[in-house]
Design a protein around this motif. Structure first.
Motif, PDB file in Angstrom:
ATOM      1  N   ASP A   6      23.803 -27.421  20.314  1.00 20.89           N
ATOM      2  CA  ASP A   6      23.884 -27.993  21.664  1.00 20.89           C
ATOM      3  C   ASP A   6      23.472 -26.998  22.744  1.00 20.89           C
ATOM      4  O   ASP A   6      24.097 -26.902  23.795  1.00 20.89           O
ATOM      5  N   GLY A   7      22.442 -26.223  22.478  1.00 22.05           N
ATOM      6  CA  GLY A   7      21.946 -25.266  23.456  1.00 22.05           C
ATOM      7  C   GLY A   7      22.686 -23.942  23.493  1.00 22.05           C
ATOM      8  O   GLY A   7      22.296 -23.034  24.215  1.00 22.05           O
ATOM      9  N   LYS A   8      23.780 -23.798  22.724  1.00 24.81           N
ATOM     10  CA  LYS A   8      24.525 -22.544  22.673  1.00 24.81           C
ATOM     11  C   LYS A   8      24.239 -21.845  21.359  1.00 24.81           C
ATOM     12  O   LYS A   8      24.334 -22.442  20.292  1.00 24.81           O
ATOM     13  N   LYS A   9      23.942 -20.560  21.442  1.00 22.68           N
ATOM     14  CA  LYS A   9      23.650 -19.785  20.244  1.00 22.68           C
ATOM     15  C   LYS A   9      24.921 -19.122  19.717  1.00 22.68           C
ATOM     16  O   LYS A   9      25.807 -18.738  20.483  1.00 22.68           O
ATOM     17  N   SER A  10      24.974 -18.984  18.402  1.00 26.85           N
ATOM     18  CA  SER A  10      26.031 -18.216  17.759  1.00 26.85           C
ATOM     19  C   SER A  10      25.418 -17.530  16.535  1.00 26.85           C
ATOM     20  O   SER A  10      24.306 -17.841  16.132  1.00 26.85           O
ATOM     21  N   ILE A  11      26.161 -16.606  15.969  1.00 22.23           N
ATOM     22  CA  ILE A  11      25.685 -15.855  14.806  1.00 22.23           C
ATOM     23  C   ILE A  11      26.642 -16.099  13.653  1.00 22.23           C
ATOM     24  O   ILE A  11      27.841 -15.830  13.776  1.00 22.23           O
ATOM     25  N   ASN A  12      26.116 -16.614  12.539  1.00 24.29           N
ATOM     26  CA  ASN A  12      26.908 -16.773  11.320  1.00 24.29           C
ATOM     27  C   ASN A  12      26.698 -15.536  10.455  1.00 24.29           C
ATOM     28  O   ASN A  12      25.569 -15.209  10.109  1.00 24.29           O
ATOM     29  N   VAL A  13      27.794 -14.865  10.113  1.00 30.67           N
ATOM     30  CA  VAL A  13      27.739 -13.627   9.339  1.00 30.67           C
ATOM     31  C   VAL A  13      28.335 -13.883   7.964  1.00 30.67           C
ATOM     32  O   VAL A  13      29.469 -14.356   7.850  1.00 30.67           O
ATOM     33  N   VAL A  14      27.565 -13.588   6.914  1.00 31.90           N
ATOM     34  CA  VAL A  14      28.056 -13.694   5.543  1.00 31.90           C
ATOM     35  C   VAL A  14      28.583 -12.320   5.149  1.00 31.90           C
ATOM     36  O   VAL A  14      27.836 -11.339   5.120  1.00 31.90           O
ATOM     37  N   LEU A  15      29.890 -12.244   4.876  1.00 26.83           N
ATOM     38  CA  LEU A  15      30.529 -10.971   4.562  1.00 26.83           C
ATOM     39  C   LEU A  15      30.243 -10.548   3.129  1.00 26.83           C
ATOM     40  O   LEU A  15      29.934 -11.382   2.269  1.00 26.83           O
ATOM     41  N   LYS A  16      30.370  -9.258   2.873  1.00 27.52           N
ATOM     42  CA  LYS A  16      30.044  -8.699   1.560  1.00 27.52           C
ATOM     43  C   LYS A  16      31.311  -8.156   0.907  1.00 27.52           C
ATOM     44  O   LYS A  16      32.106  -7.484   1.552  1.00 27.52           O
ATOM     45  N   TYR A  17      31.478  -8.456  -0.378  1.00 24.51           N
ATOM     46  CA  TYR A  17      32.625  -7.985  -1.148  1.00 24.51           C
ATOM     47  C   TYR A  17      32.119  -7.328  -2.428  1.00 24.51           C
ATOM     48  O   TYR A  17      31.039  -7.645  -2.919  1.00 24.51           O
ATOM     49  N   ASP A  18      32.935  -6.401  -2.990  1.00 27.93           N
ATOM     50  CA  ASP A  18      32.547  -5.754  -4.240  1.00 27.93           C
ATOM     51  C   ASP A  18      32.931  -6.638  -5.429  1.00 27.93           C
ATOM     52  O   ASP A  18      33.380  -7.771  -5.266  1.00 27.93           O
ATOM     53  N   ASP A  19      32.759  -6.123  -6.650  1.00 27.19           N
ATOM     54  CA  ASP A  19      33.022  -6.906  -7.856  1.00 27.19           C
ATOM     55  C   ASP A  19      34.483  -7.305  -7.995  1.00 27.19           C
ATOM     56  O   ASP A  19      34.803  -8.331  -8.594  1.00 27.19           O
ATOM     57  N   ASN A  20      35.399  -6.492  -7.465  1.00 29.06           N
ATOM     58  CA  ASN A  20      36.830  -6.783  -7.556  1.00 29.06           C
ATOM     59  C   ASN A  20      37.331  -7.695  -6.449  1.00 29.06           C
ATOM     60  O   ASN A  20      38.522  -7.990  -6.382  1.00 29.06           O
ATOM     61  N   GLY A  21      36.449  -8.105  -5.535  1.00 29.25           N
ATOM     62  CA  GLY A  21      36.850  -8.978  -4.445  1.00 29.25           C
ATOM     63  C   GLY A  21      37.349  -8.236  -3.215  1.00 29.25           C
ATOM     64  O   GLY A  21      37.831  -8.851  -2.277  1.00 29.25           O
ATOM     65  N   HIS A  22      37.230  -6.904  -3.209  1.00 23.61           N
ATOM     66  CA  HIS A  22      37.630  -6.119  -2.043  1.00 23.61           C
ATOM     67  C   HIS A  22      36.464  -6.047  -1.061  1.00 23.61           C
ATOM     68  O   HIS A  22      35.309  -5.975  -1.462  1.00 23.61           O
ATOM     69  N   THR A  23      36.801  -6.028   0.218  1.00 23.48           N
ATOM     70  CA  THR A  23      35.754  -5.970   1.232  1.00 23.48           C
ATOM     71  C   THR A  23      35.036  -4.622   1.202  1.00 23.48           C
ATOM     72  O   THR A  23      35.629  -3.598   0.877  1.00 23.48           O
ATOM     73  N   VAL A  24      33.756  -4.632   1.528  1.00 18.51           N
ATOM     74  CA  VAL A  24      32.955  -3.404   1.570  1.00 18.51           C
ATOM     75  C   VAL A  24      33.340  -2.581   2.797  1.00 18.51           C
ATOM     76  O   VAL A  24      33.256  -1.358   2.792  1.00 18.51           O
ATOM     77  N   ILE A  25      33.817  -3.246   3.849  1.00 23.73           N
ATOM     78  CA  ILE A  25      34.171  -2.575   5.104  1.00 23.73           C
ATOM     79  C   ILE A  25      35.596  -2.043   5.011  1.00 23.73           C
ATOM     80  O   ILE A  25      36.549  -2.798   4.863  1.00 23.73           O
ATOM     81  N   ASN A  26      35.752  -0.716   5.076  1.00 25.27           N
ATOM     82  CA  ASN A  26      37.084  -0.105   5.086  1.00 25.27           C
ATOM     83  C   ASN A  26      37.679  -0.127   6.483  1.00 25.27           C
ATOM     84  O   ASN A  26      38.856  -0.409   6.658  1.00 25.27           O
ATOM     85  N   GLU A  27      36.868   0.239   7.470  1.00 25.19           N
ATOM     86  CA  GLU A  27      37.337   0.287   8.853  1.00 25.19           C
ATOM     87  C   GLU A  27      36.175  -0.015   9.776  1.00 25.19           C
ATOM     88  O   GLU A  27      35.065   0.470   9.576  1.00 25.19           O
ATOM     89  N   ILE A  28      36.438  -0.838  10.776  1.00 25.04           N
ATOM     90  CA  ILE A  28      35.437  -1.160  11.794  1.00 25.04           C
ATOM     91  C   ILE A  28      36.132  -1.011  13.142  1.00 25.04           C
ATOM     92  O   ILE A  28      37.199  -1.575  13.347  1.00 25.04           O
ATOM     93  N   LYS A  29      35.559  -0.201  14.026  1.00 25.68           N
ATOM     94  CA  LYS A  29      36.289   0.203  15.214  1.00 25.68           C
ATOM     95  C   LYS A  29      35.370   0.271  16.431  1.00 25.68           C
ATOM     96  O   LYS A  29      34.251   0.784  16.338  1.00 25.68           O
ATOM     97  N   ARG A  30      35.845  -0.227  17.557  1.00 24.40           N
ATOM     98  CA  ARG A  30      35.132  -0.141  18.832  1.00 24.40           C
ATOM     99  C   ARG A  30      35.455   1.220  19.446  1.00 24.40           C
ATOM    100  O   ARG A  30      36.617   1.600  19.526  1.00 24.40           O
ATOM    101  N   ILE A  31      34.440   1.945  19.888  1.00 23.54           N
ATOM    102  CA  ILE A  31      34.668   3.273  20.443  1.00 23.54           C
ATOM    103  C   ILE A  31      34.518   3.253  21.965  1.00 23.54           C
ATOM    104  O   ILE A  31      35.438   3.581  22.686  1.00 23.54           O
ATOM    105  N   SER A  32      33.353   2.872  22.459  1.00 25.78           N
ATOM    106  CA  SER A  32      33.130   2.817  23.898  1.00 25.78           C
ATOM    107  C   SER A  32      33.586   1.452  24.403  1.00 25.78           C
ATOM    108  O   SER A  32      33.112   0.427  23.952  1.00 25.78           O
TER     109      SER A  32
END
Length: 131
Positions: free
Chosen positions: A54-80
């Protein structure tokens, strides 16, 4: 209304990975798209796609996991943040977590990962870190 789109996007990714969701939706901006491109190149997310509804953009992100089902991302942090901007020169953004992590830097040549900014010999505003 969201004041800080980057912090909102990082929080959405963090929450979705904790809940083991496959896909999460982010609000669109060129900066967020550039950050997602870096995350995909570095292997933190599977893929991303810009979708228009409807004229609005969004981003669909497919997350990544390892073989055991744990997320690849340990920590994600905003700095500035909007209340406290953080700028670093090229020497200060050389390595993060002994090369295991990535710092996303907004430079005069666009949004770059820390290793690419160091190669080009430029510093800038440190947006976020991920490992």
């Amino acid at each position: 209304m969201v004041n800080d789109l980057i912090a909102d996007s990082l929080t959405r990714i963090r929450n979705a990975s904790m809940r083991r969701l496959e896909v999460t939706t982010l609000l669109y901006s060129k900066m967020i798209e550039a950050i997602m491109k870096i995350f995909q190149e570095k292997g933190y997310i599977e893929s991303y796609k810009v979708v228009e509804n409807d004229g609005k953009k969004s981003i669909n992100v497919v997350l990544k996991y390892d073989d055991n089902g744990h997320t690849v991302i340990n920590e994600i942090k905003r700095i500035s943040k909007p209340g406290r901007r953080v700028y670093k020169g090229k020497e200060d953004i050389k390595r993060f977590k002994n090369g295991y992590g990535t710092i996303v830097v907004s430079t005069s040549q666009g949004v770059l990962a820390n290793d690419e900014a160091y190669k080009r010999g430029i510093g800038g505003e440190v947006l976020c870190s991920i490992w």
